[in-house]
Scaffold this motif. Structure first.
Motif, short mmCIF file in Angstrom:
data_model
loop_
_atom_site.label_atom_id
_atom_site.label_comp_id
_atom_site.label_asym_id
_atom_site.label_seq_id
_atom_site.Cartn_x
_atom_site.Cartn_y
_atom_site.Cartn_z
N THR A 1 -30.57 38.65 51.59
CA THR A 1 -29.17 38.49 52.00
C THR A 1 -28.24 38.99 50.90
O THR A 1 -27.24 39.68 51.18
CB THR A 1 -28.86 37.01 52.31
N TYR B 1 -28.23 42.68 51.05
CA TYR B 1 -27.43 43.22 52.15
C TYR B 1 -25.93 43.13 51.87
O TYR B 1 -25.15 44.01 52.25
CB TYR B 1 -27.76 42.47 53.46
N ILE C 1 -23.10 40.62 57.59
CA ILE C 1 -23.28 39.28 57.05
C ILE C 1 -22.03 38.47 57.38
O ILE C 1 -20.90 38.98 57.30
CB ILE C 1 -23.48 39.31 55.52
N THR D 1 -20.98 33.44 54.41
CA THR D 1 -22.13 33.75 53.55
C THR D 1 -21.76 34.82 52.52
O THR D 1 -22.11 34.71 51.34
CB THR D 1 -23.31 34.24 54.41
N ARG D 2 -21.05 35.83 52.96
CA ARG D 2 -20.62 36.88 52.04
C ARG D 2 -19.76 36.30 50.92
O ARG D 2 -19.93 36.66 49.75
CB ARG D 2 -19.83 37.96 52.80
#
Length: 335
Positions: free
Chosen positions: A17, A20, A28, A32-33
């Motif tokens: 993750t 990414y 994403i 989360t980012r």
């Protein structure tokens, strides 16, 4: 050094993750980012440049080609280069500086090796030998300068044609009728360097419309060369009352020689310089001038290049409008 795995643990996500988020290869969620970006910032994580290049097929390097010739005014070239480097850094790119005169060979070396993602070319000639190769490659590029044929190219430059015209208009408005252009070194015109040729074309064209007589003399710069050039001008056109100087190294020698001959500036002779503001305001007579917007040229070139790298740039010519600042070196023509 902080590792990618440590960032993932800190953010409470998988290592993939984090990868990414860094590469942008997958979508994403915003939450989360944000967590990943905060962990990167707090831990001071810096992705390995080599690994990042392999993963993204990018080097995050821009090649800047500046042939540093002795007949060019290097401070302006370096001011542009600094603007390119600082703007590139804002976008996460570093700059590879190519200062030799290899021309197409240097371009082949860079494009063939994948050293850089994109290229900026300076000191552009009207029929530049680098352009055929530039048009053949898929690598994004921008020219700081203007060739004769701009088809398929992105160019950023001061509008030197309009600059020459603006100088002619200012002197004509003050009543001058015989003007002399003290230009760059002869080699600059022999190479058909774009900025010098376009300035001269613009000045001559507007002078014809305004009824001015124009004499153009290249000059190596320096006191001795300027003394020979000035003597020749005044011998050929003794009625000359206005000078346009496009040669930074000739500015102070010209002013000194006029003083020695008892010719006052601006009462007897008017002088306009096309030069950086620093040169104009630090001369022995504060010069009326058209500034070289070096920082803006460098910044605009990088912005155009980043747009191309991001997939939404287009080929276009951006010419910055000249601005003439009147100071102490120009006045009404002596009767």
């Amino acid at each position: 050094m902080v590792t990618l795995a440590e960032v993932a643990q800190h953010a409470g996500v998988s290592a993939s993750t984090v990868s990414y988020v860094l590469s942008g290869k997958r979508s994403i969620s915003a939450g989360t980012r944000l967590r990943v970006e905060r962990s990167i910032q707090e831990l001071g994580y810096h992705p390995n440049a080599g690994a990042r290049a392999l993963a993204s097929s990018r080097s995050n390097i821009i090649a800047l080609m500046i042939p540093l010739r002795t007949d060019m005014y290097v401070p302006v070239m370096m001011e542009i280069a600094i603007a390119v480097a600082t703007t590139a850094r804002v976008h996460g790119y570093d700059v590879l500086l190519l200062t030799g005169e290899e021309g197409p060979d240097a371009m082949r070396r860079v494009t063939g090796s994948g050293l850089a993602d994109a290229m900026i070319l300076m000191d552009v000639e009207l029929d530049d030998e680098r352009l055929p190769l530039l048009r053949e490659t898929d690598q994004p590029s921008v020219l700081i300068g203007l060739p004769a044929d701009t088809t398929g190219l992105t160019c950023v430059d001061l509008d030197f044609g309009a600059t020459g015209a603006l100088c002619a208009e200012h002197l004509a408005l003050l009543g001058h009728r015989d003007i002399a252009v003290i230009g760059e070194a002869p080699a600059v015109y022999e190479r058909h360097t774009g900025f010098a040729e376009r300035t001269l074309d613009g000045l001559r064209s507007r002078s014809r419309e305004l009824g001015l007589r124009v004499l153009h003399r290249p000059c190596e710069g320096g006191y001795d060369a300027m003394a020979v050039t000035l003597a020749r001008i005044l011998d050929e056109r003794p009625g000359t009352t206005g000078f346009v100087v496009q040669n930074e190294s000739a500015v102070e020698p010209l002013l000194a020689l006029l003083r020695q001959q008892g010719r006052a500036v601006p009462e007897d002779m008017s002088v306009i310089a096309i030069c950086p503001d620093q040169v104009a305001v630090q001369a022995s007579v504060r010069l009326t001038s058209v500034a070289i917007p070096a920082q803006e040229m460098g910044r605009q070139a990088v912005e155009q290049l980043i747009a191309k790298l991001d997939g939404h740039g287009k080929d276009e010519v951006i010419l910055l409008a000249p601005e003439l600042t009147v100071r102490a070196s120009t006045g009404p023509a002596a009767s």
